[in-house]
Scaffold this active site. Structure first.
Site, PDB file in Angstrom:
ATOM      1  N   GLU A 134       0.790  -1.313  -0.077  1.00 15.95           N
ATOM      2  CA  GLU A 134      -0.066   0.098  -0.032  1.00 15.95           C
ATOM      3  C   GLU A 134       0.914   1.104   0.043  1.00 15.95           C
ATOM      4  O   GLU A 134       0.645   1.966   0.880  1.00 15.95           O
ATOM      5  CB  GLU A 134      -0.920  -0.172   1.141  1.00 15.95           C
ATOM      6  CG  GLU A 134      -1.866  -1.129   1.212  1.00 15.95           C
ATOM      7  CD  GLU A 134      -2.811  -1.158   2.287  1.00 15.95           C
ATOM      8  OE1 GLU A 134      -2.563  -0.437   3.392  1.00 15.95           O
ATOM      9  OE2 GLU A 134      -3.718  -2.353   2.319  1.00 15.95           O
ATOM     10  N   ASN A 139       1.852  -5.179  -3.175  1.00 21.23           N
ATOM     11  CA  ASN A 139       0.338  -5.453  -2.809  1.00 21.23           C
ATOM     12  C   ASN A 139      -0.188  -4.336  -2.450  1.00 21.23           C
ATOM     13  O   ASN A 139       0.385  -3.185  -1.771  1.00 21.23           O
ATOM     14  CB  ASN A 139       0.372  -6.501  -1.611  1.00 21.23           C
ATOM     15  CG  ASN A 139      -0.940  -6.909  -1.267  1.00 21.23           C
ATOM     16  OD1 ASN A 139      -1.460  -7.589  -2.066  1.00 21.23           O
ATOM     17  ND2 ASN A 139      -1.471  -6.547  -0.140  1.00 21.23           N
ATOM     18  N   HIS A 181     -10.473  -5.328  -1.877  1.00 24.95           N
ATOM     19  CA  HIS A 181     -11.883  -5.091  -0.704  1.00 24.95           C
ATOM     20  C   HIS A 181     -13.053  -4.277  -1.137  1.00 24.95           C
ATOM     21  O   HIS A 181     -12.969  -3.042  -1.445  1.00 24.95           O
ATOM     22  CB  HIS A 181     -11.174  -4.269   0.397  1.00 24.95           C
ATOM     23  CG  HIS A 181      -9.922  -5.066   1.176  1.00 24.95           C
ATOM     24  ND1 HIS A 181     -10.142  -6.291   1.605  1.00 24.95           N
ATOM     25  CD2 HIS A 181      -8.656  -4.694   1.370  1.00 24.95           C
ATOM     26  CE1 HIS A 181      -8.947  -6.378   2.023  1.00 24.95           C
ATOM     27  NE2 HIS A 181      -7.914  -5.604   2.104  1.00 24.95           N
ATOM     28  N   GLU A 227      -6.708 -10.405  -1.320  1.00 30.92           N
ATOM     29  CA  GLU A 227      -7.436 -10.073  -0.073  1.00 30.92           C
ATOM     30  C   GLU A 227      -8.893  -9.921  -0.405  1.00 30.92           C
ATOM     31  O   GLU A 227      -9.571  -8.907   0.188  1.00 30.92           O
ATOM     32  CB  GLU A 227      -6.703  -8.875   0.686  1.00 30.92           C
ATOM     33  CG  GLU A 227      -5.305  -9.083   1.051  1.00 30.92           C
ATOM     34  CD  GLU A 227      -4.801  -7.819   1.729  1.00 30.92           C
ATOM     35  OE1 GLU A 227      -5.598  -7.051   2.259  1.00 30.92           O
ATOM     36  OE2 GLU A 227      -3.452  -7.474   1.692  1.00 30.92           O
ATOM     37  N   ASP A 272     -12.405  -9.632  -0.357  1.00 30.89           N
ATOM     38  CA  ASP A 272     -13.694  -9.644   0.593  1.00 30.89           C
ATOM     39  C   ASP A 272     -14.717  -8.657   0.160  1.00 30.89           C
ATOM     40  O   ASP A 272     -14.382  -7.670  -0.866  1.00 30.89           O
ATOM     41  CB  ASP A 272     -13.492  -9.503   1.990  1.00 30.89           C
ATOM     42  CG  ASP A 272     -12.888  -8.221   2.405  1.00 30.89           C
ATOM     43  OD1 ASP A 272     -12.972  -7.067   1.927  1.00 30.89           O
ATOM     44  OD2 ASP A 272     -11.839  -8.264   3.054  1.00 30.89           O
TER      45      ASP A 272
END
Length: 367
Positions: A173, A218, A254, A284, A286
């Site tokens: 990030e 990432n 996300h 990741e 979700d």
């Protein structure tokens, strides 16, 4: 699942005679059902269709997850998940809590667990703005001093675990939504060069091991074409120009129910990275509800569609159950982002993933 407050239970006791419960005690609600662990098996399906795995993150050890037998039964089932990502235990504050004092016990726990169950591990992460040790953030370091700290950390951690880690998220990030570097102790002290130095040091560490350990960048917000995604392409190009190792990019994904990027947009963003000769992983995934109620038939069907769309591209879920989700503490009032509910029962999204892997129409994406 029904939940009763103490007041509600007391009121029921006044109105009803005591009735012996088969689960012990009196007037207790029924226990939750056992966790669902039978077919379809997501990782098994993924491997049958040419993928490396379908994996999950796990926030263990040190949390209630590691003492929850139902949770552990699912997360260690290699037929369901073929890869684990430590959600926290390999981050800076846990691996180097004091300068030059390294603690590998948390990472060893999840590596031992994964190796026992024939699962691979994506190691996460080496350099990030958050979850840093106090000695990093509470001292006015010069650029040279902080660079040396970063180098020492990367060399020690990567060489210690060597190829027990399939890959590392080297920097996590680093970008704002507008494509500029975000503020962090690394950027504010060293400047943009910190990003490239991190990969230089990680490349050196991999070389020292003599193993094939993949190095990733990432980030979130890279799932569709736009300014931030273009900036990430440019970071990769610069690393390649400098001859630093960069094997892939991880897309955090996300998402919000009903606001997930389209399949066309997700594919377009991924193709841009693939064109640079690197791998792409959804690291990741979700899909959270932004407001209650979370479990309406229409909402669950839309969530299933969003998972289906994303898994048509590629896949790894960021933890798998609503019970231990990171979402409510980060986004108050939001939640139910995962593919198992709080009693470890599969939601429609689980079956949508299976159908996406198999290339079948989504039968659970409709009410």
């Amino acid at each position: 699942m029904y939940s009763y407050t103490a007041t509600a239970v007391a009121a029921l006791a006044l109105l009803q005679p005591a009735i012996a419960s088969p689960w012990g005690g009196k007037n207790h609600p029924p226990p939750p059902p056992p966790p669902q662990v039978g077919p379809p098996y997501l990782n098994q399906l993924a491997q049958q269709h040419g993928k490396l795995w379908l994996g999950t993150a796990a926030d263990i050890p040190g949390t209630n997850e590691s003492t929850d037998a139902g949770y552990m039964e699912i997360v260690t089932n290699e037929k369901i998940f073929g890869q684990l990502t430590p959600a926290n235990m390999m981050k800076f504050q846990y691996t180097e809590p004091e300068q030059n004092v390294f603690n590998y016990s948390g990472g060893d726990y999840i590596l031992d667990l994964a190796e026992r169950d024939h699962q691979r591990v994506r190691c996460h992460n080496l350099v990030w703005v958050d979850e840093l040790s106090p000695f990093v953030t509470n001292t006015n370091w010069t650029a040279a001093q902080l660079t040396a700290i970063m180098k020492t950390h990367i060399l020690n951690v990567v060489t210690h675990w060597s190829d027990r880690c399939y890959s590392w998220d080297v920097v996590n990030e680093a970008l704002n939504g507008d494509g500029t570097f975000s503020s962090s102790v690394w950027y504010d002290t060293i400047g943009p060069e910190y990003f490239y130095q991190a990969y230089e040091f990680a490349t050196e560490a991999v070389r020292r091991t003599g193993k094939d350990i993949k190095l990733y960048y990432n980030d979130y917000g890279l799932e569709n074409p736009g300014t931030k995604t273009t900036a990430a392409y440019n970071l990769v190009k610069e690393l390649q120009k400098r001859k630093s190792r960069i094997d892939g990019v991880g897309l955090e994904s996300h998402f919000e129910v009903g606001a997930t990027p389209s399949l066309a947009d997700q594919n377009a963003a991924k193709k841009g990275f693939l064109a640079l000769g690197i791998n792409v992983a959804v690291t990741e995934l979700d899909v959270r509800f932004t407001a209650e109620p979370y479990y309406t038939p229409a909402g669950l069907a839309q969530q299933a569609q969003d998972y289906y769309t994303s898994v048509q591209s590629c896949m790894t879920v960021w933890d798998f159950d609503d019970k231990y989700s990171w979402v409510p503490s980060t986004f108050p009032g939001q939640g139910a982002a995962d593919i198992y509910n709080a009693t470890l029962q599969r939601k429609p999204a689980y079956y949508a993933i299976a159908e996406a892997i198999e290339g079948k129409p989504c039968t659970v994406c409709k009410v």
